[in-house]
Design a protein around this motif. Structure first.
Motif, PDB file in Angstrom:
ATOM      1  N   LEU A   7       8.833  18.925  54.969  1.00 59.45           N
ATOM      2  CA  LEU A   7       8.317  17.960  53.967  1.00 59.45           C
ATOM      3  C   LEU A   7       8.461  16.548  54.608  1.00 59.45           C
ATOM      4  CD1 LEU A   7       9.830  19.005  50.857  1.00 59.45           C
ATOM      5  CD2 LEU A   7       7.750  19.947  51.858  1.00 59.45           C
ATOM      6  N   SER A   8       7.239  15.753  54.784  1.00 57.00           N
ATOM      7  CA  SER A   8       7.249  14.400  55.358  1.00 57.00           C
ATOM      8  C   SER A   8       7.216  13.377  54.253  1.00 57.00           C
ATOM      9  CB  SER A   8       6.098  14.394  56.429  1.00 57.00           C
ATOM     10  OG  SER A   8       6.520  15.290  57.436  1.00 57.00           O
ATOM     11  N   PHE A   9       8.083  12.600  53.854  1.00 60.06           N
ATOM     12  CA  PHE A   9       8.048  11.590  52.578  1.00 60.06           C
ATOM     13  C   PHE A   9       7.524  10.406  53.034  1.00 60.06           C
ATOM     14  CE2 PHE A   9      11.243  14.798  51.688  1.00 60.06           C
ATOM     15  CZ  PHE A   9      10.873  15.119  50.415  1.00 60.06           C
ATOM     16  N   PRO A  10       6.623   9.837  52.476  1.00 59.90           N
ATOM     17  CA  PRO A  10       6.160   8.112  52.804  1.00 59.90           C
ATOM     18  C   PRO A  10       7.425   7.493  52.073  1.00 59.90           C
ATOM     19  CG  PRO A  10       4.705   9.143  50.866  1.00 59.90           C
ATOM     20  CD  PRO A  10       5.744  10.425  51.594  1.00 59.90           C
ATOM     21  N   ARG A  11       7.405   6.274  52.434  1.00 58.83           N
ATOM     22  CA  ARG A  11       8.527   5.377  51.814  1.00 58.83           C
ATOM     23  C   ARG A  11       8.746   5.350  50.406  1.00 58.83           C
ATOM     24  NH1 ARG A  11       8.414   0.034  55.716  1.00 58.83           N
ATOM     25  NH2 ARG A  11       8.840   0.958  57.527  1.00 58.83           N
ATOM     26  N   HIS A  12       7.654   5.305  49.613  1.00 58.76           N
ATOM     27  CA  HIS A  12       7.764   5.220  48.199  1.00 58.76           C
ATOM     28  C   HIS A  12       8.261   6.381  47.652  1.00 58.76           C
ATOM     29  CE1 HIS A  12       3.559   6.556  49.014  1.00 58.76           C
ATOM     30  NE2 HIS A  12       3.609   7.133  48.031  1.00 58.76           N
ATOM     31  N   SER A  13       8.171   7.560  48.214  1.00 54.84           N
ATOM     32  CA  SER A  13       8.664   8.887  47.747  1.00 54.84           C
ATOM     33  C   SER A  13       9.982   9.170  48.021  1.00 54.84           C
ATOM     34  CB  SER A  13       7.567   9.889  48.168  1.00 54.84           C
ATOM     35  OG  SER A  13       6.309   9.812  47.595  1.00 54.84           O
ATOM     36  N   VAL A  14      10.456   8.527  49.027  1.00 60.17           N
ATOM     37  CA  VAL A  14      11.963   8.940  49.524  1.00 60.17           C
ATOM     38  C   VAL A  14      13.119   9.040  48.552  1.00 60.17           C
ATOM     39  CG1 VAL A  14      14.048   8.437  50.939  1.00 60.17           C
ATOM     40  CG2 VAL A  14      11.682   8.430  51.879  1.00 60.17           C
ATOM     41  N   GLN A  15      12.902   8.243  47.504  1.00 58.47           N
ATOM     42  CA  GLN A  15      13.847   8.176  46.299  1.00 58.47           C
ATOM     43  C   GLN A  15      13.739   9.421  45.245  1.00 58.47           C
ATOM     44  OE1 GLN A  15      16.728   6.500  46.497  1.00 58.47           O
ATOM     45  NE2 GLN A  15      15.774   4.928  48.161  1.00 58.47           N
ATOM     46  N   MET A  16      12.555  10.060  45.343  1.00 56.60           N
ATOM     47  CA  MET A  16      12.359  11.009  44.514  1.00 56.60           C
ATOM     48  C   MET A  16      13.117  12.454  44.632  1.00 56.60           C
ATOM     49  SD  MET A  16       8.313  13.266  43.876  1.00 56.60           S
ATOM     50  CE  MET A  16       7.783  11.556  44.090  1.00 56.60           C
ATOM     51  N   PRO A  17      13.889  12.986  43.469  1.00 55.86           N
ATOM     52  CA  PRO A  17      14.557  14.234  43.435  1.00 55.86           C
ATOM     53  C   PRO A  17      13.916  15.447  43.664  1.00 55.86           C
ATOM     54  CG  PRO A  17      14.538  13.159  41.025  1.00 55.86           C
ATOM     55  CD  PRO A  17      13.712  12.240  42.093  1.00 55.86           C
ATOM     56  N   VAL A  18      13.290  15.548  44.456  1.00 54.14           N
ATOM     57  CA  VAL A  18      12.451  16.631  44.890  1.00 54.14           C
ATOM     58  C   VAL A  18      13.176  18.017  44.630  1.00 54.14           C
ATOM     59  CG1 VAL A  18      11.115  17.808  46.743  1.00 54.14           C
ATOM     60  CG2 VAL A  18      10.804  15.461  46.423  1.00 54.14           C
ATOM     61  N   VAL A  37      16.663  11.521  55.863  1.00 54.83           N
ATOM     62  CA  VAL A  37      16.151  10.748  54.862  1.00 54.83           C
ATOM     63  C   VAL A  37      16.990   9.348  54.592  1.00 54.83           C
ATOM     64  CG1 VAL A  37      15.617  10.721  52.276  1.00 54.83           C
ATOM     65  CG2 VAL A  37      15.310  12.860  53.482  1.00 54.83           C
ATOM     66  N   ALA A  38      16.035   8.484  54.684  1.00 49.87           N
ATOM     67  CA  ALA A  38      17.243   7.092  54.502  1.00 49.87           C
ATOM     68  C   ALA A  38      16.221   6.173  53.543  1.00 49.87           C
ATOM     69  CB  ALA A  38      17.218   6.286  55.754  1.00 49.87           C
ATOM     70  N   PRO A  39      16.964   5.453  52.711  1.00 52.67           N
ATOM     71  CA  PRO A  39      16.095   4.602  51.691  1.00 52.67           C
ATOM     72  C   PRO A  39      15.206   3.641  52.458  1.00 52.67           C
ATOM     73  CG  PRO A  39      18.405   4.512  51.377  1.00 52.67           C
ATOM     74  CD  PRO A  39      18.374   5.228  52.744  1.00 52.67           C
ATOM     75  N   ASN A  40      13.930   3.692  51.610  1.00 55.09           N
ATOM     76  CA  ASN A  40      12.830   2.740  52.289  1.00 55.09           C
ATOM     77  C   ASN A  40      12.317   2.975  53.802  1.00 55.09           C
ATOM     78  OD1 ASN A  40      13.016   1.406  49.808  1.00 55.09           O
ATOM     79  ND2 ASN A  40      14.620   0.045  50.804  1.00 55.09           N
ATOM     80  N   GLN A  41      12.717   4.193  54.073  1.00 53.92           N
ATOM     81  CA  GLN A  41      12.148   4.459  55.335  1.00 53.92           C
ATOM     82  C   GLN A  41      11.304   6.013  55.088  1.00 53.92           C
ATOM     83  OE1 GLN A  41      14.989   4.873  58.689  1.00 53.92           O
ATOM     84  NE2 GLN A  41      15.801   2.802  57.977  1.00 53.92           N
ATOM     85  N   MET A  63       3.972  18.962  45.085  1.00 53.29           N
ATOM     86  CA  MET A  63       4.526  17.950  46.140  1.00 53.29           C
ATOM     87  C   MET A  63       3.347  17.410  46.932  1.00 53.29           C
ATOM     88  SD  MET A  63       7.807  19.847  47.841  1.00 53.29           S
ATOM     89  CE  MET A  63       7.085  21.497  47.805  1.00 53.29           C
ATOM     90  N   ARG A  64       2.360  18.104  47.142  1.00 57.62           N
ATOM     91  CA  ARG A  64       1.315  17.291  47.879  1.00 57.62           C
ATOM     92  C   ARG A  64       0.492  16.276  47.120  1.00 57.62           C
ATOM     93  NH1 ARG A  64       0.001  23.396  49.518  1.00 57.62           N
ATOM     94  NH2 ARG A  64       0.552  23.068  51.648  1.00 57.62           N
ATOM     95  N   SER A  65       0.485  16.632  45.739  1.00 58.47           N
ATOM     96  CA  SER A  65      -0.048  15.681  44.639  1.00 58.47           C
ATOM     97  C   SER A  65       1.130  14.125  44.739  1.00 58.47           C
ATOM     98  CB  SER A  65      -0.029  16.068  43.132  1.00 58.47           C
ATOM     99  OG  SER A  65       1.088  16.243  42.744  1.00 58.47           O
ATOM    100  N   GLN A  66       2.392  14.551  45.002  1.00 63.16           N
ATOM    101  CA  GLN A  66       3.102  13.278  45.076  1.00 63.16           C
ATOM    102  C   GLN A  66       3.032  12.629  46.534  1.00 63.16           C
ATOM    103  OE1 GLN A  66       4.749  12.145  42.362  1.00 63.16           O
ATOM    104  NE2 GLN A  66       3.605  13.910  41.509  1.00 63.16           N
ATOM    105  N   GLU A  67       1.896  12.931  47.221  1.00 61.38           N
ATOM    106  CA  GLU A  67       1.758  12.326  48.667  1.00 61.38           C
ATOM    107  C   GLU A  67       2.894  12.651  49.681  1.00 61.38           C
ATOM    108  OE1 GLU A  67       0.676   8.117  48.774  1.00 61.38           O
ATOM    109  OE2 GLU A  67       0.073   8.385  46.658  1.00 61.38           O
TER     110      GLU A  67
END
Length: 134
Positions: A7-18, A37-41, A63-67
């Motif tokens: 999984l590759s997370f964009p910055r705005h999704s990193v805080q999501m409890p996947v 995973v690091a905050p805001n990265q 997960m795909r719908s969450q970008e």
């Protein structure tokens, strides 16, 4: 069914409890193999998913719908026995114990059925005898 995904997370999704959402909403167990995973990265997470095939499919679509970029592993680990020196360094990083040293011969043993292709063994091998076959 087991499925390994990256999984590759964009910055705005990193805080999501996947992993929590996978278990609670989709009844899918997520074994974390590797995490960066690091905050805001941007973040990267390698997971082994375990569950019903339909529930895993629904979870992947969510997960795909969450970008979140989802990449499904389809390759396998290959070991060049001519290069391998049976040092055992790879056995220390293998999370599933697919790589072990035979206690009598001290030769590397590879249980392909246990391998989840996390690729942690590849950079560990000092003679570059381990690779992926995609």
């Amino acid at each position: 069914m087991k499925k390994r995904v990256t999984l590759s997370f964009p910055r705005h999704s990193v805080q999501m409890p996947v992993t929590y959402r996978l278990a609670k909403d989709f009844n899918v167990a997520a074994n974390i193999i590797r995490a960066q995973v690091a905050p805001n990265q941007m973040g990267t997470l390698v997971l082994e998913l375990l569950g019903d095939i339909d529930e895993i499919h629904e979870a992947l679509e969510w997960m795909r719908s969450q970008e979140i970029n989802v990449s499904i592993a389809s390759g396998s680990i290959e070991i060049d026995e001519n290069r391998c020196v049976d040092c055992g360094l790879c056995t220390g990083v293998c999370p599933t114990q697919a790589l072990t040293l035979d206690p009598e011969t001290f030769r590397l043993q590879f249980a392909r059925s246990r391998c989840i292709v996390c690729e942690q063994c590849i950079p560990t091998c000092p003679v570059q005898a381990i690779s992926t076959n995609l």
